[in-house]
Design an enzyme around this catalytic site. Structure first.
Site, PDB file in Angstrom:
ATOM      1  N   ARG A  51      -9.259   7.577   5.755  1.00 42.98           N
ATOM      2  CA  ARG A  51     -10.242   6.511   5.559  1.00 42.98           C
ATOM      3  C   ARG A  51     -10.707   5.943   6.896  1.00 42.98           C
ATOM      4  O   ARG A  51     -11.905   5.776   7.152  1.00 42.98           O
ATOM      5  CB  ARG A  51      -9.618   5.395   4.698  1.00 42.98           C
ATOM      6  CG  ARG A  51     -10.467   4.136   4.574  1.00 42.98           C
ATOM      7  CD  ARG A  51      -9.652   3.017   3.929  1.00 42.98           C
ATOM      8  NE  ARG A  51      -8.399   2.771   4.629  1.00 42.98           N
ATOM      9  CZ  ARG A  51      -8.298   2.052   5.747  1.00 42.98           C
ATOM     10  NH1 ARG A  51      -9.371   1.512   6.281  1.00 42.98           N
ATOM     11  NH2 ARG A  51      -7.133   1.866   6.319  1.00 42.98           N
ATOM     12  N   ARG A  52      -9.744   5.657   7.781  1.00 38.32           N
ATOM     13  CA  ARG A  52     -10.099   5.143   9.100  1.00 38.32           C
ATOM     14  C   ARG A  52     -10.823   6.202   9.920  1.00 38.32           C
ATOM     15  O   ARG A  52     -11.793   5.914  10.625  1.00 38.32           O
ATOM     16  CB  ARG A  52      -8.834   4.691   9.831  1.00 38.32           C
ATOM     17  CG  ARG A  52      -8.198   3.433   9.266  1.00 38.32           C
ATOM     18  CD  ARG A  52      -6.867   3.151   9.937  1.00 38.32           C
ATOM     19  NE  ARG A  52      -6.238   1.946   9.395  1.00 38.32           N
ATOM     20  CZ  ARG A  52      -4.925   1.729   9.399  1.00 38.32           C
ATOM     21  NH1 ARG A  52      -4.107   2.647   9.899  1.00 38.32           N
ATOM     22  NH2 ARG A  52      -4.431   0.615   8.901  1.00 38.32           N
TER      23      ARG A  52
ATOM     24  N   LYS B 167       0.809  -1.212   0.000  1.00 40.66           N
ATOM     25  CA  LYS B 167       0.000   0.000   0.000  1.00 40.66           C
ATOM     26  C   LYS B 167       0.851   1.275   0.000  1.00 40.66           C
ATOM     27  O   LYS B 167       0.332   2.361  -0.244  1.00 40.66           O
ATOM     28  CB  LYS B 167      -0.976   0.013   1.176  1.00 40.66           C
ATOM     29  CG  LYS B 167      -0.349   0.074   2.553  1.00 40.66           C
ATOM     30  CD  LYS B 167      -1.441   0.101   3.622  1.00 40.66           C
ATOM     31  CE  LYS B 167      -0.840   0.231   5.009  1.00 40.66           C
ATOM     32  NZ  LYS B 167      -1.886   0.317   6.058  1.00 40.66           N
ATOM     33  N   ASP B 168       2.171   1.141   0.251  1.00 43.13           N
ATOM     34  CA  ASP B 168       3.067   2.302   0.195  1.00 43.13           C
ATOM     35  C   ASP B 168       3.531   2.617  -1.223  1.00 43.13           C
ATOM     36  O   ASP B 168       4.127   3.662  -1.465  1.00 43.13           O
ATOM     37  CB  ASP B 168       4.307   2.067   1.071  1.00 43.13           C
ATOM     38  CG  ASP B 168       3.992   2.075   2.556  1.00 43.13           C
ATOM     39  OD1 ASP B 168       2.956   2.665   2.935  1.00 43.13           O
ATOM     40  OD2 ASP B 168       4.772   1.495   3.330  1.00 43.13           O
TER      41      ASP B 168
ATOM     42  N   CYS C 214      -3.655   9.025  -0.221  1.00 37.76           N
ATOM     43  CA  CYS C 214      -3.841   9.386   1.178  1.00 37.76           C
ATOM     44  C   CYS C 214      -4.845  10.518   1.368  1.00 37.76           C
ATOM     45  O   CYS C 214      -5.524  10.590   2.370  1.00 37.76           O
ATOM     46  CB  CYS C 214      -2.497   9.783   1.799  1.00 37.76           C
ATOM     47  SG  CYS C 214      -1.394   8.385   2.093  1.00 37.76           S
TER      48      CYS C 214
ATOM     49  N   ARG D  98       1.198   9.900  14.448  1.00 36.14           N
ATOM     50  CA  ARG D  98       2.330   9.454  13.624  1.00 36.14           C
ATOM     51  C   ARG D  98       3.237   8.577  14.453  1.00 36.14           C
ATOM     52  O   ARG D  98       3.055   8.400  15.638  1.00 36.14           O
ATOM     53  CB  ARG D  98       3.112  10.662  13.090  1.00 36.14           C
ATOM     54  CG  ARG D  98       2.559  11.286  11.819  1.00 36.14           C
ATOM     55  CD  ARG D  98       2.478  10.367  10.608  1.00 36.14           C
ATOM     56  NE  ARG D  98       3.726   9.676  10.290  1.00 36.14           N
ATOM     57  CZ  ARG D  98       4.661  10.135   9.486  1.00 36.14           C
ATOM     58  NH1 ARG D  98       4.519  11.319   8.917  1.00 36.14           N
ATOM     59  NH2 ARG D  98       5.739   9.430   9.237  1.00 36.14           N
TER      60      ARG D  98
ATOM     61  N   ARG E  79       2.912   4.045  18.234  1.00 33.33           N
ATOM     62  CA  ARG E  79       1.480   4.323  18.346  1.00 33.33           C
ATOM     63  C   ARG E  79       0.852   3.518  19.482  1.00 33.33           C
ATOM     64  O   ARG E  79       0.011   4.027  20.220  1.00 33.33           O
ATOM     65  CB  ARG E  79       0.780   4.023  17.015  1.00 33.33           C
ATOM     66  CG  ARG E  79       1.270   4.904  15.886  1.00 33.33           C
ATOM     67  CD  ARG E  79       0.524   4.621  14.601  1.00 33.33           C
ATOM     68  NE  ARG E  79       1.309   5.031  13.436  1.00 33.33           N
ATOM     69  CZ  ARG E  79       0.877   4.977  12.196  1.00 33.33           C
ATOM     70  NH1 ARG E  79      -0.327   4.526  11.933  1.00 33.33           N
ATOM     71  NH2 ARG E  79       1.648   5.369  11.195  1.00 33.33           N
TER      72      ARG E  79
END
Length: 315
Positions: A129-130, A81-82, A240, A147, A153
């Protein structure tokens, strides 16, 4: 094949874990091969702004892939996904190994699920999205940008800086932290990012020997799923800054693609589901993209541009 094959990756714990997973499979398939891992720092590792406020593509892979292009390393291991959909023509995603869970999960120190969190609880996420899906489910909580790597996190939840955080299940599992997961969201209700849970191995397009070696650990099911998801992104032009959720699920020779797009205020949600042949995954992705566009997905982008400006003020 070279005596020592150089492998590029980021220095984060997750990136290293993913690289070791890929190398374990390659060593099994090619017992005589010798690999050297080269750590490369990327802009995404040093820029501490929330990810969705950066108007750039490939912030976690650009420098690593440049090393591949220059021949400094033979191939690179990434979270799929990156990787932007417009990868350099000099490079190719030569291999998609077996995919891990694409689901998002909730981490909470008190063992509370999303619906059990107290009103006003602060939930961290790096993803628009989240964020919008969280606010839709619990409009009474405070969703804030976060971040740092996966471990950082989680530590912010343990320290009380955040009441909870939403992360990818695959990342936590790969670094041995799946025990902190409190709730696993279903992919149909909480649609993940396209490519989530998948690893991509990139090499030079003209390096036939390396491509042949890498394809020995290719997973056809994972390749079909991410092909559909990435074809969708490319046509809708997600990224993003525009929270597009998509996940493909294969069953035998059939593949079903689920996609979801929210308006910036959460009042509107476009959902599309379509099934097709796994052999025509790209065609399926483009078809679902057309359905999203027809229903107004791209018109939502302007609202999100304004929303990002507001998030920038909070960050």
């Amino acid at each position: 094949m070279k005596t020592i094959i150089k492998v590029g990756t980021r220095g984060s714990r997750l990136a290293v874990a993913q690289t070791e997973l890929a190398l374990a499979a390659l060593r099994k398939a090619h017992p005589g091969a010798k690999f050297e891992v080269v750590m490369i720092s990327t802009k995404g590792d040093v820029d501490r702004r929330p990810l969705f406020t950066m108007d750039e593509k490939g912030i976690f892979e650009k420098e690593v892939n440049e090393a591949v292009k220059k021949g400094e390393v033979d191939f690179a291991v990434h979270s799929l996904k990156d990787i932007p959909s417009d990868l350099s023509e000099e490079l190719t995603v030569a291999c998609i190994p077996r995919r891990a869970s694409p689901n998002d999960v909730l981490v909470n120190e008190k063992g509370q699920k999303l619906q059990e969190l107290a009103a006003g609880s602060v939930v961290g996420t790096s993803s628009l999205r989240r964020a919008i899906q969280l606010m839709k489910e619990r409009p009474d909580i405070s969703v804030k940008p976060i971040r740092g790597n996966v471990e950082t996190r989680v530590k912010k939840v343990i320290s009380g800086e955040f009441d909870a955080v939403v992360l990818a299940e695959a990342g936590l599992t790969r670094i041995g932290m799946k025990d902190v997961i409190v709730e696993r969201f279903g992919v149909r209700e909480f649609v993940p990012a396209p490519g989530q849970g998948a690893i991509a191995i990139v090499c030079r397009r003209n390096d036939k020997k390396t491509i042949e070696m890498l394809r020995s650990i290719e997973d056809p099911r994972a390749r079909a799923e991410v092909t559909a998801e990435r074809a969708l992104i490319e046509k809708v032009e997600g990224g993003c800054r525009f929270p597009l959720g998509a996940v493909a699920v294969t069953k035998g020779d059939r593949i079903t693609l689920y996609a979801s797009v929210f308006s910036a205020d959460g009042s509107r949600n476009i959902k599309v589901k379509k099934t097709g042949s796994a052999k025509s995954a790209e065609k399926l992705g483009k078809s679902v993209a057309d359905l999203l566009v027809k229903q107004g997905a791209q018109e939502m982008a302007e609202g999100w541009r304004r929303a990002v400006e507001e998030w920038n003020k909070k960050a």
